[in-house]
Design an enzyme around this catalytic site. Structure first.
Site, short mmCIF file in Angstrom:
data_model
loop_
_atom_site.label_atom_id
_atom_site.label_comp_id
_atom_site.label_asym_id
_atom_site.label_seq_id
_atom_site.Cartn_x
_atom_site.Cartn_y
_atom_site.Cartn_z
N LYS A 54 34.85 41.83 38.91
CA LYS A 54 34.89 40.54 38.23
C LYS A 54 34.43 39.43 39.17
O LYS A 54 33.68 38.54 38.77
CB LYS A 54 36.30 40.26 37.70
CG LYS A 54 36.69 41.16 36.53
CD LYS A 54 38.17 41.06 36.19
CE LYS A 54 38.58 42.26 35.33
NZ LYS A 54 40.04 42.32 35.11
N GLN A 98 45.62 40.36 37.09
CA GLN A 98 45.21 41.75 36.91
C GLN A 98 46.41 42.62 36.56
O GLN A 98 47.41 42.63 37.28
CB GLN A 98 44.51 42.26 38.17
CG GLN A 98 43.98 43.67 38.06
CD GLN A 98 42.87 43.80 37.02
OE1 GLN A 98 41.96 42.98 36.95
NE2 GLN A 98 42.95 44.84 36.20
N ASP A 121 41.95 35.86 30.02
CA ASP A 121 42.22 37.24 29.61
C ASP A 121 42.76 37.29 28.18
O ASP A 121 42.86 38.37 27.60
CB ASP A 121 43.23 37.89 30.56
CG ASP A 121 42.60 38.99 31.39
OD1 ASP A 121 41.51 39.46 31.02
OD2 ASP A 121 43.20 39.37 32.41
#
Ligand code: ADP
Length: 310
Positions: A54, A98, A121
């Protein structure tokens, strides 16, 4: 017939180049670069790789990115404090935590701590809820990657049979929600007759439903779940599963849920693993970061009056 293999890397490259063009023109206009902050708790090897991918994708597009490594043994409270600090920083546009988190923390609590307008996200309950009732929201990267692939193949799902294997809150469920919902103006995705199969779907029923699918999305993490005899000729297969297995020679290898070699002989389109959905997912996180940035600058698609203020 032989399926066209969907090149996820190439699709991701197109998306990243579109973002890069937009970011360069922002910077040429004298604006600051968008910024993504990634929180990585602990040392999960797969997470380290995902986070690095990412960050590399962000860098490529001109979006700045920092990775905040937090040791495995910290408390949930300390992680929440880090998130709150990032929430308050005006130059941080996107925050990404994450997953998975260590077992001593609640993923729900941590994801909900991220300011909804920075939640690239799409895991904050506000974004999940807004998405469910058809309001603009950040959509998680994996489902939006799947939709992006279908869009770029010019597939219209209206009236088609879509089958989604897997019902996880971040992957299977949102994909199914998208496929069944009314198509947005100008979109070709949605309005499919959608079936969700999951771990309690009996094998004969799984077979029955998969056979009906014009569009098949698998997100179970079970290698070999779908074999060629189960699918209809011409099916579009999007394989979201990624499982690390050891091959005959004891070499580690990534595989999806679908028996690629045989199913690709019957499908019209199929995504490989690796190199299918994965790279597109990464590009979608970066795309969300640009959207978050544009929201802050107040010329984006987001309606500030309905999103809690940043
Ligand atoms: P992800 O986060 O990639 O969606 P999860 O492990 O959270 O992965 O979810 C796996 C999903 O796969 C679950 O929703 C589970 O019900 C589903 N699943 C497990 N076994 C089967 C099966 N035999 N057929 C269809 N779906 C299954």
């Amino acid at each position: 017939s032989k399926a066209a293999v969907i090149d996820g890397k190439a699709i991701a490259q197109v998306i990243k180049d579109e973002i890069k063009t937009e970011v360069s023109s922002l910077i040429a206009d004298g604006k600051r670069a968008p910024h993504l902050s990634v929180l990585l708790v602990g040392n999960n090897p797969a997470s380290i790789i995902y986070v690095r991918n990412k960050a590399l994708a962000a860098q490529y597009t001109g979006i700045s990115c920092d990775i905040l490594r937090i040791p495995e043994n910290v408390s949930e409270g300390e992680v929440l404090k880090e998130i709150e600090a990032l929430n308050r920083l005006p130059e941080v546009d996107g925050i990404l935590v994450q997953l998975p988190l260590p077992p001593n923390m609640s993923e729900r609590t941590v994801c909900d701590a991220v300011l909804p307008g920075k939640d690239v996200d799409g895991f904050n309950v506000l974004n999940v809820g807004r998405f469910c009732v058809n309001q603009e929201a950040f959509i998680p990267a994996t489902p939006s990657g799947v939709l992006e692939i279908l869009k770029r193949l010019n597939i219209n799902t209206l009236g088609k049979n879509a089958v989604v294997c897997g019902r996880s809150k971040n992957v299977g469920l949102p994909i199914a929600l998208h496929l069944h919902a009314s198509q947005n103006k100008g979109s070709t995705i949605g309005d499919a007759t959608t079936t969700i199969c999951h771990r309690n779907t009996p094998p004969d029923q799984l077979r029955h439903f998969i056979k009906s699918a014009d569009i098949l999305v698998t997100a179970t993490g079970i290698p070999g779940l779908v074999t060629a005899d189960m699918v209809k000729d011409g099916v579009v297969v999007i394989d979201v599963g990624i499982t690390r297995i050891l091959d005959k020679n004891g070499k580690a290898r990534l595989v999806g849920d679908v028996d690629f070699a045989d199913v690709s002989k019957k499908a019209s389109y199929i995504t490989p693993v690796p190199g299918g959905v994965g790279p597109v997912t990464v590009a979608m996180v970066i795309k969300n970061t640009l959207a978050a940035y544009k929201n802050e600058l107040d010329y984006g698609p987001w309606n500030k009056s309905v999103l809690p203020s940043r």
